[in-house]
Design a protein around this motif. Structure first.
Motif, mmCIF file in Angstrom:
data_model
loop_
_atom_site.group_PDB
_atom_site.id
_atom_site.type_symbol
_atom_site.label_atom_id
_atom_site.label_comp_id
_atom_site.label_asym_id
_atom_site.label_seq_id
_atom_site.Cartn_x
_atom_site.Cartn_y
_atom_site.Cartn_z
ATOM 1 N N ALA A 1 0.812 -1.216 0.000
ATOM 2 C CA ALA A 1 0.000 0.000 0.000
ATOM 3 C C ALA A 1 0.843 1.262 0.000
ATOM 4 C CB ALA A 1 -0.935 0.003 1.217
ATOM 5 N N ILE A 2 2.147 1.128 0.241
ATOM 6 C CA ILE A 2 3.011 2.297 0.331
ATOM 7 C C ILE A 2 3.021 3.097 -0.973
ATOM 8 C CG2 ILE A 2 5.098 1.055 -0.403
ATOM 9 C CD1 ILE A 2 4.834 3.840 2.271
ATOM 10 N N GLN A 3 2.846 2.430 -2.108
ATOM 11 C CA GLN A 3 2.865 3.152 -3.382
ATOM 12 C C GLN A 3 1.711 4.153 -3.461
ATOM 13 O OE1 GLN A 3 5.486 2.775 -5.021
ATOM 14 N NE2 GLN A 3 6.240 0.883 -4.128
ATOM 15 N N GLU A 4 0.535 3.703 -3.128
ATOM 16 C CA GLU A 4 -0.640 4.579 -3.207
ATOM 17 C C GLU A 4 -0.580 5.666 -2.136
ATOM 18 O OE1 GLU A 4 -5.531 4.204 -3.435
ATOM 19 O OE2 GLU A 4 -4.264 2.406 -3.378
ATOM 20 N N ILE A 5 -0.155 5.291 -0.921
ATOM 21 C CA ILE A 5 -0.060 6.278 0.156
ATOM 22 C C ILE A 5 1.029 7.300 -0.168
ATOM 23 C CG2 ILE A 5 0.548 6.592 2.591
ATOM 24 C CD1 ILE A 5 -0.717 3.853 3.130
ATOM 25 N N GLY A 6 2.167 6.814 -0.678
ATOM 26 C CA GLY A 6 3.250 7.724 -1.040
ATOM 27 C C GLY A 6 2.836 8.716 -2.106
ATOM 28 N N ALA A 7 2.082 8.260 -3.109
ATOM 29 C CA ALA A 7 1.604 9.155 -4.165
ATOM 30 C C ALA A 7 0.656 10.200 -3.585
ATOM 31 C CB ALA A 7 0.911 8.346 -5.249
ATOM 32 N N TRP A 8 -0.173 9.784 -2.617
ATOM 33 C CA TRP A 8 -1.081 10.740 -1.969
ATOM 34 C C TRP A 8 -0.301 11.823 -1.236
ATOM 35 C CZ3 TRP A 8 -1.739 12.473 2.970
ATOM 36 C CH2 TRP A 8 -2.894 13.220 3.225
ATOM 37 N N VAL A 9 0.772 11.432 -0.527
ATOM 38 C CA VAL A 9 1.587 12.396 0.213
ATOM 39 C C VAL A 9 2.222 13.403 -0.743
ATOM 40 C CG1 VAL A 9 3.694 12.693 1.584
ATOM 41 C CG2 VAL A 9 2.068 10.874 2.162
ATOM 42 N N ILE A 10 2.801 12.912 -1.828
ATOM 43 C CA ILE A 10 3.473 13.798 -2.785
ATOM 44 C C ILE A 10 2.491 14.797 -3.383
ATOM 45 C CG2 ILE A 10 4.656 13.855 -5.018
ATOM 46 C CD1 ILE A 10 5.847 11.078 -4.226
ATOM 47 N N ASN A 11 1.354 14.296 -3.838
ATOM 48 C CA ASN A 11 0.360 15.173 -4.469
ATOM 49 C C ASN A 11 -0.226 16.165 -3.466
ATOM 50 O OD1 ASN A 11 -1.352 15.720 -6.949
ATOM 51 N ND2 ASN A 11 -2.945 15.267 -5.437
ATOM 52 N N SER A 12 -0.486 15.699 -2.235
ATOM 53 C CA SER A 12 -1.076 16.580 -1.219
ATOM 54 C C SER A 12 -0.109 17.674 -0.807
ATOM 55 C CB SER A 12 -1.495 15.764 0.004
ATOM 56 O OG SER A 12 -2.492 14.822 -0.335
ATOM 57 N N ALA A 13 1.162 17.328 -0.632
ATOM 58 C CA ALA A 13 2.149 18.335 -0.238
ATOM 59 C C ALA A 13 2.317 19.390 -1.331
ATOM 60 C CB ALA A 13 3.493 17.663 0.061
ATOM 61 N N CYS A 14 2.395 18.937 -2.578
ATOM 62 C CA CYS A 14 2.524 19.894 -3.685
ATOM 63 C C CYS A 14 1.292 20.794 -3.777
ATOM 64 C CB CYS A 14 2.744 19.149 -5.001
ATOM 65 S SG CYS A 14 4.374 18.376 -5.143
ATOM 66 N N GLY A 15 0.113 20.199 -3.591
ATOM 67 C CA GLY A 15 -1.115 20.993 -3.616
ATOM 68 C C GLY A 15 -1.159 22.007 -2.496
ATOM 69 N N GLN A 16 -0.636 21.627 -1.304
ATOM 70 C CA GLN A 16 -0.630 22.555 -0.177
ATOM 71 C C GLN A 16 0.309 23.732 -0.428
ATOM 72 O OE1 GLN A 16 -2.520 22.243 3.139
ATOM 73 N NE2 GLN A 16 -2.084 24.305 2.398
ATOM 74 N N GLY B 1 4.557 14.468 -12.171
ATOM 75 C CA GLY B 1 3.139 14.724 -12.391
ATOM 76 C C GLY B 1 2.562 15.694 -11.380
ATOM 77 N N ALA B 2 2.965 15.540 -10.107
ATOM 78 C CA ALA B 2 2.452 16.431 -9.061
ATOM 79 C C ALA B 2 2.964 17.851 -9.258
ATOM 80 C CB ALA B 2 2.848 15.904 -7.685
ATOM 81 N N LEU B 3 4.242 17.981 -9.616
ATOM 82 C CA LEU B 3 4.803 19.320 -9.843
ATOM 83 C C LEU B 3 4.120 20.009 -11.017
ATOM 84 C CD1 LEU B 3 8.617 18.522 -9.357
ATOM 85 C CD2 LEU B 3 7.162 19.853 -7.817
ATOM 86 N N GLN B 4 3.870 19.248 -12.070
ATOM 87 C CA GLN B 4 3.212 19.823 -13.246
ATOM 88 C C GLN B 4 1.761 20.190 -12.924
ATOM 89 O OE1 GLN B 4 3.281 17.262 -16.654
ATOM 90 N NE2 GLN B 4 2.391 18.776 -18.024
ATOM 91 N N LYS B 5 1.076 19.304 -12.226
ATOM 92 C CA LYS B 5 -0.335 19.544 -11.901
ATOM 93 C C LYS B 5 -0.507 20.816 -11.073
ATOM 94 C CE LYS B 5 -4.190 17.490 -9.310
ATOM 95 N NZ LYS B 5 -4.631 16.304 -8.523
ATOM 96 N N HIS B 6 0.409 21.021 -10.116
ATOM 97 C CA HIS B 6 0.261 22.162 -9.201
ATOM 98 C C HIS B 6 1.173 23.334 -9.566
ATOM 99 C CE1 HIS B 6 -2.366 19.816 -6.635
ATOM 100 N NE2 HIS B 6 -1.486 18.822 -6.655
ATOM 101 N N ARG B 7 1.813 23.262 -10.736
ATOM 102 C CA ARG B 7 2.623 24.353 -11.266
ATOM 103 C C ARG B 7 3.697 24.797 -10.274
ATOM 104 N NH1 ARG B 7 -2.288 26.052 -11.056
ATOM 105 N NH2 ARG B 7 -1.771 28.073 -10.102
ATOM 106 N N LEU B 8 4.478 23.811 -9.824
ATOM 107 C CA LEU B 8 5.522 24.093 -8.839
ATOM 108 C C LEU B 8 6.902 23.860 -9.428
ATOM 109 C CD1 LEU B 8 4.374 22.535 -5.429
ATOM 110 C CD2 LEU B 8 4.345 24.935 -6.137
ATOM 111 N N ASP B 9 7.848 24.671 -9.013
ATOM 112 C CA ASP B 9 9.253 24.439 -9.340
ATOM 113 C C ASP B 9 9.787 23.323 -8.440
ATOM 114 O OD1 ASP B 9 12.326 25.065 -8.886
ATOM 115 O OD2 ASP B 9 11.734 26.019 -10.779
ATOM 116 N N PRO B 10 10.634 22.421 -8.953
ATOM 117 C CA PRO B 10 11.148 21.309 -8.128
ATOM 118 C C PRO B 10 11.909 21.761 -6.888
ATOM 119 C CG PRO B 10 11.556 20.883 -10.454
ATOM 120 C CD PRO B 10 11.071 22.294 -10.356
ATOM 121 N N THR B 11 12.422 22.998 -6.879
ATOM 122 C CA THR B 11 13.168 23.458 -5.712
ATOM 123 C C THR B 11 12.284 23.658 -4.490
ATOM 124 O OG1 THR B 11 12.970 25.742 -6.506
ATOM 125 C CG2 THR B 11 14.996 24.541 -7.054
ATOM 126 N N TYR B 12 10.975 23.574 -4.659
ATOM 127 C CA TYR B 12 10.082 23.617 -3.510
ATOM 128 C C TYR B 12 10.013 22.270 -2.788
ATOM 129 C CZ TYR B 12 8.139 28.278 -4.258
ATOM 130 O OH TYR B 12 7.981 29.644 -4.352
#
Length: 575
Positions: A377-392, A426-437
């Motif tokens: 389950a770590i794959q799905e949970i990990g993807a949620w963390v990445i996307n949620s942090a970028c969205g925040q 994908g998360a960086l592109q979706k939320h328009r973030l620079d990777p340095t964040y």
């Protein structure tokens, strides 16, 4: 025959020695490798044929060149150590060091040295004897003393030592250590039917198969005959052992062929874990062996040293609940600031996942991440963390705040068995973030599951501008030298060291050494678990770069962290 020497303008001429022809011959024909080095710049002034033979170099590759140019010392620390020993004493003897030949081959020399005042100029007379064969013989003897001759696995002596080490680390980190004893079912019949040669081949195959399903930090040993032992350090909960044990049994069941006949093997395993089944290596090994004997009565099964307890049952219940939590996203991210030790400016923040369990309330990642790892389950949970942090972060930016980079904890499973790079992109592109964040944190144990593959993943992140740290440094089996081969930016000193720097001299020395070593290879040092002003004063004294802990702030929900960002007037812009 003249001594080969370096000419250095008016300061040097032929080395002044009496009866030069006799001494020149002695120098040249000596079986010892002799060289003379200028102590000021470590350049070679003279060398004999034995030296050139030992080092595999030609005269012009040595004379007049510095030690760094000749590149003889395999580890430059040996050269520095030799130099410091000479400064402490006019003569150094029996200093063994690996030396690099011109071809790149490593040989070993027993090195003696003496400082000589030559007309006001300090030189070093160095004698070296080739001890390569002796070292190889000694290494072979040591290897045989600690390894099984058939499978090349650790033997009982080495296994015992590793269990003791794992227990020591586990006590410091409040983690459990497990020992599994394994016996191949009915192996005596295989030997009697097919012969010892076929039996040995099967044992070798089983050894390889078991190693293939374990972590790099785990150890499998052969105790003799068809008995094996397995060490699992840093076990999150006893229930996790069920997952590992079933994988081992499954690989032993794999059909093998010997002498044209198919074999259907099975095994019996006994499980013991600390502290419930013992606090010493002797107790864990003995109790796991007793459990194994009970398991052999049924065959193709496993037994705990003690009956299935509440811990194991609780693990199984949480595993079932986690499936529901993943489907319903019952998670929340908390944020804990990381600040400058020098002036306590906000530098970054670590995103920490919490599970909002319907009955148990907020659960920390240490409670459920190991379950997620073992269940996949770590794959799905990990993807949620990445996307949620970028969205925040995007939300804070849109609100006109000045967020600093956010650190994400990445497990070995995410790097080895998932599409981590694609998920982050994908998360960086979706939320328009620079990777340095983004900053990524991973552990030594995660890296050493598969160093080449993990290194490739980290390199890809580094190329994108993502900052990379090693978390919990100081408690694993690696050295900082090994980690310098990876694309890292920082090390985070394990809280078990940093939190004791004012009360435990060993922790203080270890923390200071890690800070110094990190700086020596161009890495930042971050201390975790800082709760007192005394700890902060220690970090300032030793020039630690960053700190994290309750002294600054506890992990907090996103809205509380947003309020902190509004108050922060000196935040460092990302990138």
């Amino acid at each position: 025959m003249a001594i080969r020497q370096k000419t250095r303008g008016h300061r040097t001429g032929p080395l002044s020695i009496e009866d030069s022809s006799l001494l020149t011959r002695a120098f040249h024909e000596s079986p010892a490798a002799i060289s003379i080095i200028d102590f000021d710049d470590w350049s070679y002034l003279a060398a004999n044929d034995a030296f050139l033979e030992l080092t595999g170099r030609e005269w012009h590759e040595v004379i007049g060149r510095s030690s760094a140019e000749v590149n003889l010392w395999e580890d430059d620390e040996d050269r520095l150590r030799f130099s410091s020993l000479l400064l402490g004493s006019p003569a150094v003897t029996a200093f063994d060091a690996p030396l690099r030949r011109g071809s790149g081959e490593i040989v070993y020399g027993a090195i003696s040295g003496k400082l000589i005042d030559l007309n006001g100029r300090t030189v070093i007379l160095i004698l070296a004897h080739d001890i390569t064969e002796r070292r190889r013989s000694e290494a072979r003897i040591r290897y045989l003393a600690y390894h099984d001759g058939l499978t090349a696995l650790p033997n009982q002596t080495l296994f015992h030592d590793r269990v003791q080490m794992a227990l020591s680390i586990g006590r410091r980190r409040n983690e459990q250590t497990a020992v599994l004893s394994l016996d191949i079912d009915n192996f005596k019949r295989i030997n009697e039917t097919l012969g010892l040669t076929a039996g040995d081949a099967i044992l070798q195959s089983v050894a390889d198969q078991i190693k293939g399903v374990l972590r790099e930090t785990d150890t499998v040993a052969r105790f003799g005959g068809d008995e094996f032992a397995i060490l699992l350090p840093s076990v999150a909960t006893p229930g996790h052992l069920i997952e590992v044990t079933e994988r081992i049994l499954a690989t032993v069941r794999s059909t093998r062929s010997a002498q044209g006949k198919d074999l259907h093997l099975s095994a019996s395993i006994g499980i013991a874990y600390s502290p419930a089944d013992g606090a010493t290596a002797e107790e864990l090994i003995r109790n796991s062996a007793s459990a194994m004997q009970r398991a052999t009565e049924r065959g193709d099964s496993w037994e705990y040293a003690n009956p299935l307890g509440e811990d194991q049952l609780d693990w199984q219940r949480l595993k079932a609940d986690l499936k529901v939590a993943t489907a319903r996203s019952q998670f929340e991210l908390f944020y804990q600031p990381v600040v400058s030790v020098r002036d306590r400016r906000l530098l970054s923040t670590e995103a920490l996942i919490r599970w909002q369990h319907p009955q148990r309330g907020f659960l920390s990642p240490g409670t459920f991440i190991p379950i997620a790892e073992s269940s996949g389950a770590i794959q799905e949970i990990g993807a949620w963390v990445i996307n949620s942090a970028c969205g925040q972060v995007r939300g804070w930016l849109d609100a006109g705040l000045n967020p600093v980079p956010v650190s994400l904890n990445i497990s070995g499973g995410q790097m080895l068995r998932g599409n981590l790079i694609e998920t982050i992109d994908g998360a960086l592109q979706k939320h328009r973030l620079d990777p340095t964040y983004l900053r990524v944190e991973t552990t030594e144990s995660a890296i050493f599951q598969d160093v080449p593959r993990v290194a490739n993943v980290l390199a890809a992140l580094k190329e994108r501008g993502v900052d990379i740290s090693i978390d919990d440094f100081g408690t694993g089996y690696s050295s900082l030298t090994q980690l310098t081969q990876l694309p890292l930016n920082a090390v985070k000193i394990d809280r078990s060291f940093a939190e004791d720097v004012t009360t435990n001299p060993n922790s203080a020395a270890t923390t200071a050494a890690i800070i110094s070593m990190a700086h020596s290879v161009g890495l930042r040092a971050t201390a975790e678990g800082i709760e007192t002003e005394g700890q902060l004063a220690f970090l300032k004294k030793h020039r630690c770069d960053e700190m994290q802990g309750f002294l600054q702030a506890a992990p907090m929900p996103a809205d509380s962290y947003a309020a902190l960002l509004k108050e922060e007037r000196t935040a460092v812009p990302a990138g």
